[in-house]
Structure formats: C-alpha cells, structure tokens
Design an enzyme around this catalytic site. Structure first.
Site, PDB file in Angstrom:
ATOM      1  N   GLY A   1      -0.682   0.245   5.851  1.00  0.00           N
ATOM      2  CA  GLY A   1      -0.615  -0.439   7.152  1.00  0.00           C
ATOM      3  C   GLY A   1      -1.807  -1.321   7.470  1.00  0.00           C
ATOM      4  O   GLY A   1      -1.994  -1.707   8.621  1.00  0.00           O
ATOM      5  N   GLY A   2      -2.646  -1.640   6.453  1.00  0.00           N
ATOM      6  CA  GLY A   2      -3.824  -2.457   6.743  1.00  0.00           C
ATOM      7  C   GLY A   2      -4.680  -1.730   7.778  1.00  0.00           C
ATOM      8  O   GLY A   2      -4.719  -0.502   7.806  1.00  0.00           O
TER       9      GLY A   2
ATOM     10  N   THR B   1       0.841  -1.205   0.000  1.00  0.00           N
ATOM     11  CA  THR B   1       0.000   0.000   0.000  1.00  0.00           C
ATOM     12  C   THR B   1       0.876   1.256   0.000  1.00  0.00           C
ATOM     13  O   THR B   1       2.031   1.225   0.429  1.00  0.00           O
ATOM     14  CB  THR B   1      -0.985  -0.009   1.187  1.00  0.00           C
ATOM     15  OG1 THR B   1      -1.671  -1.263   1.191  1.00  0.00           O
ATOM     16  CG2 THR B   1      -2.015   1.092   1.110  1.00  0.00           C
TER      17      THR B   1
ATOM     18  N   ASP C   1      -9.676  -9.114   1.458  1.00  0.00           N
ATOM     19  CA  ASP C   1     -10.168  -8.103   2.404  1.00  0.00           C
ATOM     20  C   ASP C   1     -11.643  -8.315   2.738  1.00  0.00           C
ATOM     21  O   ASP C   1     -12.201  -7.628   3.592  1.00  0.00           O
ATOM     22  CB  ASP C   1      -9.954  -6.680   1.866  1.00  0.00           C
ATOM     23  CG  ASP C   1      -8.615  -6.104   2.333  1.00  0.00           C
ATOM     24  OD1 ASP C   1      -7.870  -6.823   3.027  1.00  0.00           O
ATOM     25  OD2 ASP C   1      -8.308  -4.942   2.006  1.00  0.00           O
TER      26      ASP C   1
ATOM     27  N   SER D   1     -12.281  -1.854   3.367  1.00  0.00           N
ATOM     28  CA  SER D   1     -10.904  -1.356   3.379  1.00  0.00           C
ATOM     29  C   SER D   1     -10.671  -0.576   4.668  1.00  0.00           C
ATOM     30  O   SER D   1     -11.620  -0.217   5.369  1.00  0.00           O
ATOM     31  CB  SER D   1     -10.705  -0.430   2.172  1.00  0.00           C
ATOM     32  OG  SER D   1      -9.490   0.273   2.282  1.00  0.00           O
ATOM     33  N   SER D   2      -9.407  -0.322   4.959  1.00  0.00           N
ATOM     34  CA  SER D   2      -9.063   0.567   6.079  1.00  0.00           C
ATOM     35  C   SER D   2      -8.324   1.800   5.591  1.00  0.00           C
ATOM     36  O   SER D   2      -7.817   2.579   6.404  1.00  0.00           O
ATOM     37  CB  SER D   2      -8.193  -0.179   7.092  1.00  0.00           C
ATOM     38  OG  SER D   2      -8.954  -1.163   7.729  1.00  0.00           O
TER      39      SER D   2
HETATM   40  N1  GLU Z   1      -5.921  -3.886   1.622  1.00  0.00           N
HETATM   41  C1  GLU Z   1      -5.809  -3.026   2.764  1.00  0.00           C
HETATM   42  C2  GLU Z   1      -7.005  -2.093   2.862  1.00  0.00           C
HETATM   43  O1  GLU Z   1      -7.621  -1.803   1.879  1.00  0.00           O
HETATM   44  C3  GLU Z   1      -4.551  -2.250   2.757  1.00  0.00           C
HETATM   45  C4  GLU Z   1      -3.396  -3.138   2.983  1.00  0.00           C
HETATM   46  C5  GLU Z   1      -2.210  -2.504   3.616  1.00  0.00           C
HETATM   47  O2  GLU Z   1      -2.201  -1.319   3.885  1.00  0.00           O
HETATM   48  O3  GLU Z   1      -1.245  -3.209   3.844  1.00  0.00           O
HETATM   49  O4  GLU Z   1      -7.330  -1.668   3.920  1.00  0.00           O
END
Ligand code: GLU
Length: 594
Positions: A500-501, A414, A454, A478-479
C-alpha cells in the site's frame, strides 16, 4: 542480541506491570482449514463478502496467492521452518504475482525465534547504483519529472536485494536445504499457472507493459491482447533462473550471466536507459538490523527500522494512541477514525522529516519512539478539532537534517507473507518491486523494480538537502511495515503486514488496534474498512460504512477523500483457540493452516 523486551526495558520504556495474555496453543485436533476469499477480487465492498479466519493448531501461513500459501504450507508440513516456508512462498509469488514482488526487487523480513525470544530484521532493501545522482530525475529546468515518466525503464531500477535477504535469513534459521525451497516455483513455472482475474485486469490497465519487448511477449498474446483470465502462463526462463539460484545460491543471481542480463536490460532500456554495472550487483549486501520495538499497552510491538519508515511510524501511531482508551470507542466510529487519523498525521510529520537510510543520515529512532516524547505528541490531539497539517515534533535529534518530502502513494503492488510454525517461531515479511510491474523490464522471466523512485526526486528543499535524496549505494526510504507483536512473556501474539505504499502504515496500525483493543479476530480486523491519513487529507475506503462518516469528520476539520484503499493485509494471530489466519478480501490472498 538482547531480547527486544530487554532492550526496550533498558531504555526505560517498560511499564510497571504486564497483564499476561494467554497465548497457549491448544493441542486439540482441528482439521486443516482453508479460507479463500473470492478468487481474484481486485477490490470491492468488503461488507458484501466478509470471509472467516483460517484456523490451525500447528502452523499457519498467510500470503497473497493461494499457490504461494500452498507452497509454504507444504514446506511446513515437510518439516520446514518459518524461513523455509517464507522462501518457498516468495519464489512462487515471483511467478504468480509478478506485478507485486520478486527476485528483481527487495523487502524487509522480521524473524522471531521462540526459543531465545530474539527478533532479527533482515533488510533486503535495494540500493542505488554507483552511477546514481541526486539530479537524475530532474528535467532540463531542474523540475522533478513525473512519476509515470520515470518509473518505466532502466533509470528507476535499484540493485535488487531480495535474494541476499533470503539467503542471509536461511543461513541463520533455515531448516530445509535451500534448493528444496525452489522446487514448487520451478515446477509451477514449467507447467504454467492460470492468469488470475486480478493479474489480467492489471495487465490490461497498464500503459507501459507493451513498450518493453520480453515483458510484452509474456503478458500479451501475439495479437497484442492481454492474456485472458484462466490462460496458462508458462515461464521457462524463470524456471531456468530459479534452477541456477537453487543450485548455486544467491551468487548465481549477483554474479555471472543473470547479473549480466540485468545490467543489459537496465542500460539498454529503450525508455530511460540506466547506468547499472555488474559491480553494483556483485557488491550488494543484505543487512541484519535491530528491530524497532515499543510497548503498546501490555504488548510489545516490533517493526522494521530505517531505511523503512514503516516500523517507526506504525509504532509512533500506537505509542500516541496508547494515551487514549480505544477499547471504549467503537471500531468504525467517527471518534476512532478521528483519533487514529490524528495520530497518523503526527507520525507522518516526523516520518517526512527524520527518516531515511541510517547508513547515510542520522535517524533519531530512539528519540522518536521515546514514550515521553510520544506522550507529548498525544497532547497535541484534540477530540473536537483536527490538527490539519501536523508539524514535526522535536525528538532527541542529531543536527543536520533537512526535510524528506515525497514518497508516491501507490498500492497495487507489493506483497506480505506471515508465517507461524508449531514451535511459535514467526516470520513477517513484506517485499516489493515498488509500483505495479515495477520498471516493466523483464529479465529471464522476472521483473525488475523501480525502487529508485522511492527516493526524493528533489535533491534540496527550502535550501536544505533532502535526507531521502539519491546517493550511490544508498537505500531509498520505504514504508514497508512487517510487524510482530509479542505478549508480556515474550511469546508471539501476531504477525502482520501489508502492501500500500505509505498507506501501509495506517493499514497495519488499524489491524493491530482492531485485534488488540477491539478484540476482533485477525480476519475481521483485516476486513474492517480502511482509512488513511498521511498528514493531509483523511481517506475513507470506498463502498464501506466509513463513507457515512464524511460529514461528521468534516465538521471536526478533516478534508475527506473517498478512495479504494486496497490493502493486502496478511496476518496470523495466536489466540486461546490456536492460530487464526487472515487474508485481505480486497486482493486474492489466503491463509492456510493445519
Ligand atoms: N515501494 C514502496 C515502499 O517501499 C511500497 C510500494 C507499495 O506498497 O505499493 O514503501
């Protein structure tokens, strides 16, 4: 569309008075300044190398790779606007930071137009192919398959959305011709770029890359070794694909030979073959959505709405913290970590219960951001004892929602780009191919995402359907939390975001509090040691002074884990001295301003 402050005001969220923050951009001549964190730092103790902010008084871009930031700055210098710069930077990121984001993925962009004061959100989140099913990640016994087993290959690939997002934003706000924005990336892809230490390390550490032929040939030598740091990586297929997209628009990606190649790679994957069709690609649509906004003290903070939880959760944390005098508390103190971690527990309890794709489930966004509701949530926080696992609250809610657990915590991929131009327009954009190197499937020089993971891998929990369950055409939760902060007069104060998920939410909230309450400059705010709470353990960043708080926080009831917490924050703040840019020293980003 109404100015965000007006919309919030209409919902009776306005505070009675605003202290106007002085954000005038001074016209003094400041030389162009470049700040470059230690090249290729993969992680490491922040305290050993605190970089300074970049300064500018015309425009600024902060992005995850110097080549991307440079491309964006060149576009700004040649009369381009924030959207143009973001597109040029993003195309270069597709090439030079392939593990993180790219045209095979998706993202969210916030755009602030200084003239009207409007904020637009462009949702380029991927969608599940028509053939997707809520049961697709379960094994023969109905148990969810492990993330590491399902992420690589075709099954995890969702229909990419990035190019449709960028095209939509460019049609509305672009200044330079679309094709021009692809020139820096095409030139670099043809000439090659040096493998960074970070890219080398990530390639060397990935177990799955070698299993997929075109990907292996690109990242490894003919002897099967990861290409060395400094080796020149030339990507002619990507140059060719970008040339087609530059000439014919996003249609060149969503129809015709590129679309056919994506389908072939997804369905022909030797591990986890998927079921995507050319129709899935042809029917993909980016969506323009209303930003979620909340007054935080004298500022208005705005973020991306669902299907990202990033905006609501970050704003909930701020809305809860509003009840506490954070300015009187030391950054990096036990009190600060405790309060923010507790607010984060409460926000994640709601996130995991109420947020999914709003086109499929009713998300009570307004109720979740009601200041009265957040005030009530704030009362659940004790200064002397942790909440432990927080329960979801009861915002004004529509019926019929089941729990939405899940959401793997990754954090090596990301990317985030922030741009502010001379007119005070701004872009805050977070994009992703999900986990590091996504599905590992490479088509024409770009990697395809694994964003299907996700979704919740469990269709039901406790007898109720999970709201983030998989459905055809649905966008996974998503985050990503690209954020813009305005002052009481509706002028831009800050653009920030991070990878950062789910930890993105905490990284962004920390940075906003550090700038607004603790008066740190944007670089200091980014440097400040990270901590995270996703309604469970409290994580403290390894090799930082926060580690010393472990015992005190445990006494308050926190279960503590020490983690690398590698954010990738990129932000720009508007101050009395002009623009200041910050790039995360935990990665290889940079802020360039003039
Ligand atoms: N796929 C995640 C999201 O959409 C982001 C992944 C990441 O930041 O490592 O929240």
């Amino acid at each position: 569309m109404a100015h965000p402050a007006e919309r919030v005001g209409k919902r009776k969220r306005a505070f009675s008075c605003f202290r106007v923050v002085v954000v005038a951009i001074l016209a003094m001549a400041v030389n162009a300044c470049e700040v470059r964190p230690k090249a290729g730092a993969v992680s490491g103790p922040v305290s050993q190398w605190p970089p300074e902010p970049a300064h500018g008084n015309r425009h600024m871009i902060a992005a995850a790779h110097p080549l991307a930031a440079r491309a964006g700055r060149e576009i700004l210098r040649s009369g381009g606007g924030v959207i143009d710069a973001a597109i040029a930077a993003q195309m270069v990121l597709t090439l030079v930071e392939p593990q993180s984001s790219g045209i095979g993925g998706g993202g969210f962009m916030l755009h602030y137009a200084a003239e009207s004061g409007d904020i637009s959100v462009y949702d380029g989140r991927e969608t599940a192919p028509k053939a997707a099913s809520p049961y697709m990640f379960l094994d023969g016994r109905g148990e969810p398959r492990a993330f590491a087993d399902v992420a690589p290959g075709g099954l995890s690939v969702a229909v990419p959305g990035l190019l449709r997002l960028l095209e939509m934003a460019h049609k509305e706000h672009g200044r330079l011709p679309w094709a021009k924005l692809f020139e820096p990336a095409i030139e670099l892809a043809e000439k090659g770029f040096a493998v960074s230490p970070r890219l080398h390390k990530l390639v060397a550490g990935d177990k799955h890359l070698k299993s997929f032929a075109p990907t292996a040939a690109y990242f490894f030598t003919s002897e099967g070794k990861p290409k060395a740091t400094g080796a020149l990586l030339v990507n002619k297929p990507l140059a060719e694909a970008l040339r087609l997209i530059a000439a014919h628009g996003a249609d060149a990606f969503y129809y015709g030979p590129i679309a056919k190649d994506i389908v072939k790679a997804v369905n022909g994957a030797k591990h986890n073959p998927g079921g995507m069709t050319v129709g899935d690609l042809a029917s993909y649509e980016a969506k323009k959505r209303e930003a979620v906004c909340l007054f935080y003290r004298v500022w208005l903070a705005c973020g991306a709405p669902p299907p990202s939880a990033g905006g609501i959760a970050t704003l909930q944390i701020l809305g809860i913290l509003q009840r506490f005098d954070l300015a009187a508390i030391e950054p990096g103190s036990t009190e600060a970590v405790h309060l923010i971690a507790e607010a984060s527990r409460l926000a994640f309890a709601d996130r995991d219960t109420y947020i999914a794709d709003p086109d499929f489930v009713p998300v009570p966004a307004a109720g979740m951001l009601d200041p009265g509701y957040l005030g009530l949530r704030a009362k659940e926080i004790s200064l002397t004892e942790s909440l432990g696992i927080a329960a979801p609250g009861m915002p004004a809610v529509s019926a019929g929602l089941g729990p939405a657990p899940d959401g793997a915590a990754h954090g090596l991929s990301t990317t985030h780009v922030s741009v502010i131009d001379a007119d005070g327009n701004a872009v805050s954009m977070t994009t992703s191919i999900e986990t590091v190197f996504g599905s590992r499937l490479m088509v024409r020089g770009f990697l395809l995402n694994n964003q299907m993971t996700d979704f919740s891998t469990l269709p039901n929990k406790d007898g109720a359907p999970v709201i983030n369950r998989i459905a055809a055409g649905k966008r996974p939760l998503s985050s990503m939390a690209p954020t813009l902060v305005l002052d009481g007069q509706g002028r831009i104060v800050m653009a920030v975001g991070s990878p950062g998920g789910p930890r993105i939410i905490g990284y962004v909230a920390k940075t906003i509090v550090a700038v607004l309450d603790w008066k740190l400059n944007i670089q200091e705010a980014i440097n400040l040691a990270n901590f995270s709470n996703r309604n469970g353990v409290t994580e403290l960043e390894r090799n930082t002074p926060l580690v010393a708080l472990k015992a005190k926080l445990e006494k308050l009831g926190h279960e503590i884990r020490i983690e690398p917490l590698i954010s990738g924050l990129h932000g720009i703040a508007v101050t009395g001295e002009g623009l200041t840019g910050g790039a995360d020293p935990r990665r290889q980003g940079v802020a360039f301003g003039d």
